[in-house]
Design an enzyme around this catalytic site. Sequence first.
Site, PDB file in Angstrom:
ATOM      1  N   TRP A 102       0.820  -1.219   0.000  1.00  0.00           N
ATOM      2  CA  TRP A 102       0.000   0.000   0.000  1.00  0.00           C
ATOM      3  C   TRP A 102       0.848   1.261   0.000  1.00  0.00           C
ATOM      4  CZ3 TRP A 102      -4.454  -0.059  -2.046  1.00  0.00           C
ATOM      5  CH2 TRP A 102      -5.205  -1.223  -2.007  1.00  0.00           C
ATOM      6  N   ASP A 172      -2.178   6.366   6.875  1.00  0.00           N
ATOM      7  CA  ASP A 172      -3.233   5.590   6.240  1.00  0.00           C
ATOM      8  C   ASP A 172      -3.653   4.534   7.264  1.00  0.00           C
ATOM      9  OD1 ASP A 172      -4.799   3.789   4.884  1.00  0.00           O
ATOM     10  OD2 ASP A 172      -3.446   3.558   3.166  1.00  0.00           O
ATOM     11  N   LYS A 196     -13.848  -1.518   6.010  1.00  0.00           N
ATOM     12  CA  LYS A 196     -13.220  -2.525   6.875  1.00  0.00           C
ATOM     13  C   LYS A 196     -13.786  -2.395   8.291  1.00  0.00           C
ATOM     14  CE  LYS A 196      -9.331  -1.821   3.844  1.00  0.00           C
ATOM     15  NZ  LYS A 196      -9.286  -3.055   3.047  1.00  0.00           N
TER      16      LYS A 196
HETATM   17  N1  PMP Z   1      -4.858   1.671   2.033  1.00  0.00           N
HETATM   18  C1  PMP Z   1      -4.955   0.483   2.653  1.00  0.00           C
HETATM   19  C2  PMP Z   1      -4.064   0.186   3.814  1.00  0.00           C
HETATM   20  C3  PMP Z   1      -5.894  -0.463   2.203  1.00  0.00           C
HETATM   21  O1  PMP Z   1      -5.989  -1.652   2.801  1.00  0.00           O
HETATM   22  C4  PMP Z   1      -6.738  -0.136   1.114  1.00  0.00           C
HETATM   23  C5  PMP Z   1      -7.801  -1.076   0.598  1.00  0.00           C
HETATM   24  N2  PMP Z   1      -7.660  -2.390   0.852  1.00  0.00           N
HETATM   25  C6  PMP Z   1      -6.567   1.105   0.497  1.00  0.00           C
HETATM   26  C7  PMP Z   1      -5.639   1.988   0.992  1.00  0.00           C
HETATM   27  C8  PMP Z   1      -7.375   1.476  -0.707  1.00  0.00           C
HETATM   28  O2  PMP Z   1      -8.684   1.654  -0.430  1.00  0.00           O
HETATM   29  P1  PMP Z   1      -9.785   1.733  -1.600  1.00  0.00           P
HETATM   30  O3  PMP Z   1      -9.881   0.396  -2.237  1.00  0.00           O
HETATM   31  O4  PMP Z   1     -11.008   2.141  -0.854  1.00  0.00           O
HETATM   32  O5  PMP Z   1      -9.321   2.777  -2.561  1.00  0.00           O
END
Ligand code: PMP
Length: 359
Positions: A102, A172, A196
Amino acid sequence: MERVYNFSPGPGVLPEEVLARVREEIPNWHGSGMSVMEMSHRGKAFQSIIEQTEADLRDILGISQDYRILFLQGGGNLQFSMVPLNLLGVKRTADYVDTGYWTARAMDDARQYCRVNVAASSADTGFTSAPAQDQWRLDPRAAYVHYVANDTATGVEFHWTPRCGDVPLVADMSSNILSRPVDVEHFGLIYACAQKNLGIAGLTIVIIRDDLLGRALPITPRMLNYKLHAEKGSMYNTPPTFAIYVAGLVLKWLKNSGGLRAMEQRHAAMSSLVYDFLDSSSLFRNSVQKSDRSRINLPFTLRGPGLEDRFIRHMEERGLVNLHGNLGLGFRASMYNAMPIEGPRRLVEAMREFEKMHG
Ligand code: PMP
């Protein structure tokens, strides 16, 4: 209601009480004669929903009036761009602490707007650890420091809050927000997608310190400008009304379930059940450094080759679903706040059984 144990990384498991409440309120929300999906976002009814949701989030996380809470769209992914667009100001550099999947996504977007200084990285350990603060090489010219508090993919979690002096710290927290108490005052900005621990997809929460508003680059599209959203109370355009309503119900559930301390205990109990088994197993393995293991997303691999499909089938037959790993690699058990403790118990039982058959 026949329910499975859902180990999905997101959208993830929701509290059954919330699902029941949604079902009950869909045709007629609080005597309004309509569902939340049909309400004007500017009407009194929805206004009360968004205000209560914000108040509960403030209360649960202890967010002071120095911070604004924004209800946005675009997921965690859009924050990868909104953060640099809004926080760079006159600066040209930002610090990123790299813990894998990420962070890579966040850095790819940030590089479109600034120089990214990789202040620390756990790439040399295959992203199986969180770089200790004394390894961070921060750039004194950086506009902010960004890190992923819990990498949903690699299963690495920071169990401490970094200290970055006067440079705003950006986290994040998509996959570990509301999983334990956090001192918001240490952060310039926290963001999290909702699907989540906060409800359903479509909503992204941004918690931003007041003084960081108003630094957007001139190229920033108006829809991506935090200040505009703050000034309009997240009503610059139509917000994701239903997702905000569900987040409100999830927050009420969280309060009634004992708050963040209870969530913290729940995660400690759930994750240690699974890690204790993995560490004693001859067939399964988690390779994240023990001090940095995620309490929420637990990746693991199978030592024996060719057993992957059989393992998934074995688990699904027992109502244990969504255990595929990130990008189809290995496996991962994600256990958000709403996971009942019975989930990891059944998981370990089924894995032990599989190990006896194939170990
Ligand atoms: N950051 C993290 C740590 C994530 O786990 C996720 C989604 N799994 C995201 C960002 C991205 O989120 P989205 O799919 O809502 O754009």
